[in-house]
Scaffold this motif. Structure first.
Motif, PDB file in Angstrom:
ATOM      1  N   VAL A 118      38.742  42.377  51.048  1.00  0.00           N
ATOM      2  CA  VAL A 118      38.671  42.880  49.671  1.00  0.00           C
ATOM      3  C   VAL A 118      39.964  42.535  48.932  1.00  0.00           C
ATOM      4  O   VAL A 118      39.936  42.165  47.753  1.00  0.00           O
ATOM      5  N   GLY A 119      41.092  42.590  49.610  1.00  0.00           N
ATOM      6  CA  GLY A 119      42.353  42.155  49.005  1.00  0.00           C
ATOM      7  C   GLY A 119      42.299  40.687  48.603  1.00  0.00           C
ATOM      8  O   GLY A 119      42.806  40.305  47.547  1.00  0.00           O
ATOM      9  N   HIS A 120      41.666  39.867  49.417  1.00  0.00           N
ATOM     10  CA  HIS A 120      41.476  38.448  49.085  1.00  0.00           C
ATOM     11  C   HIS A 120      40.576  38.309  47.848  1.00  0.00           C
ATOM     12  O   HIS A 120      40.848  37.489  46.968  1.00  0.00           O
ATOM     13  N   ALA A 121      39.534  39.111  47.789  1.00  0.00           N
ATOM     14  CA  ALA A 121      38.611  39.061  46.644  1.00  0.00           C
ATOM     15  C   ALA A 121      39.346  39.349  45.343  1.00  0.00           C
ATOM     16  O   ALA A 121      39.126  38.677  44.332  1.00  0.00           O
ATOM     17  N   PHE A 122      40.226  40.334  45.367  1.00  0.00           N
ATOM     18  CA  PHE A 122      40.962  40.693  44.154  1.00  0.00           C
ATOM     19  C   PHE A 122      42.151  39.769  43.911  1.00  0.00           C
ATOM     20  O   PHE A 122      42.325  39.232  42.827  1.00  0.00           O
ATOM     21  N   GLY A 123      42.966  39.573  44.935  1.00  0.00           N
ATOM     22  CA  GLY A 123      44.220  38.848  44.758  1.00  0.00           C
ATOM     23  C   GLY A 123      44.088  37.347  44.632  1.00  0.00           C
ATOM     24  O   GLY A 123      44.819  36.722  43.869  1.00  0.00           O
ATOM     25  N   THR A 124      43.173  36.750  45.367  1.00  0.00           N
ATOM     26  CA  THR A 124      43.029  35.293  45.358  1.00  0.00           C
ATOM     27  C   THR A 124      41.857  34.828  44.505  1.00  0.00           C
ATOM     28  O   THR A 124      41.990  33.877  43.737  1.00  0.00           O
ATOM     29  N   LEU A 125      40.721  35.501  44.646  1.00  0.00           N
ATOM     30  CA  LEU A 125      39.522  35.071  43.922  1.00  0.00           C
ATOM     31  C   LEU A 125      39.463  35.606  42.498  1.00  0.00           C
ATOM     32  O   LEU A 125      38.658  35.137  41.702  1.00  0.00           O
ATOM     33  N   GLY A 126      40.286  36.595  42.187  1.00  0.00           N
ATOM     34  CA  GLY A 126      40.328  37.129  40.830  1.00  0.00           C
ATOM     35  C   GLY A 126      39.146  37.996  40.449  1.00  0.00           C
ATOM     36  O   GLY A 126      38.861  38.162  39.265  1.00  0.00           O
ATOM     37  N   LEU A 127      38.469  38.572  41.433  1.00  0.00           N
ATOM     38  CA  LEU A 127      37.348  39.458  41.133  1.00  0.00           C
ATOM     39  C   LEU A 127      37.840  40.797  40.600  1.00  0.00           C
ATOM     40  O   LEU A 127      38.979  41.207  40.856  1.00  0.00           O
TER      41      LEU A 127
END
Length: 186
Positions: A118-127
């Motif tokens: 979920v951190g990747h979704a927010f931090g990298t993918l910009g969701l």
């Protein structure tokens, strides 16, 4: 905003998430064969190994979802999967799901795996929003999702028919601003 074509490896203290492959199927088979896991996930489908090999073998080519194997770092064993799917680029959101083999359950690995993905979704993918559903007869999973930063939004009444019983599902989500304010990390 990036799509899901890049398949990262995400590393935490206790787990590593890496792209899932057909070679992971033998390790993941117990997840599909266990009746309790099928109940908790609401999975009515029975899978055979060749079908699972085709499915997992095709995950790397998908740019609309991200399927990662959960690897316990201490043992190096694949103990589950974590997935971002149902991507809605117009609304900057997607669904999240996670499942473990019997050997991976109840050891705190899911909370870290959830935080990493979920951190990747927010931090990298910009969701902006990541959501999930959890069935009423799975309070352990709900507590784990809450611990990882998800909040209940509402109830989907009678969302699942399991062995003649209708079961509610709770819709939960995590939002990027709340995630950042809480300092969530893997």
């Amino acid at each position: 905003m990036a799509d899901f074509s890049h398949k990262p490896t995400l590393t935490g203290e206790r787990v590593t998430l890496r792209p899932v492959t057909e070679d992971d199927v033998p390790a993941l088979l117990p997840m599909f064969d266990d009746p309790e896991i099928s109940r908790l996930t609401g999975n009515h489908t029975r899978f055979d190994e060749p079908a699972l090999r085709r499915w997992y073998g095709s995950r790397g080519a998908r740019d609309d979802r991200l399927d990662l194997a959960v690897v316990e770092r201490a043992s190096g064993l694949v103990v589950g999967e974590a997935v971002l799917n149902e991507w809605d680029p117009g609304n900057e959101s997607c669904a999240f799901r996670i499942c473990f083999t019997p050997a991976g359950i109840g050891r705190g690995l899911g909370t870290q795996a959830t935080r990493l993905l979920v951190g990747h979704a927010f931090g990298t993918l910009g969701l902006h929003r990541v959501w999930l559903e959890v069935y009423a007869f799975n309070p352990r999973a709900r507590r784990a999702y809450e611990k990882a930063g998800f909040r209940a939004e509402g109830v989907l009444r009678d969302a699942l028919l399991w062995e003649g019983e209708r079961v509610d599902a709770t819709l939960m989500s995590a939002l990027a601003p709340e995630w950042a304010a809480a300092g969530q990390a893997g």
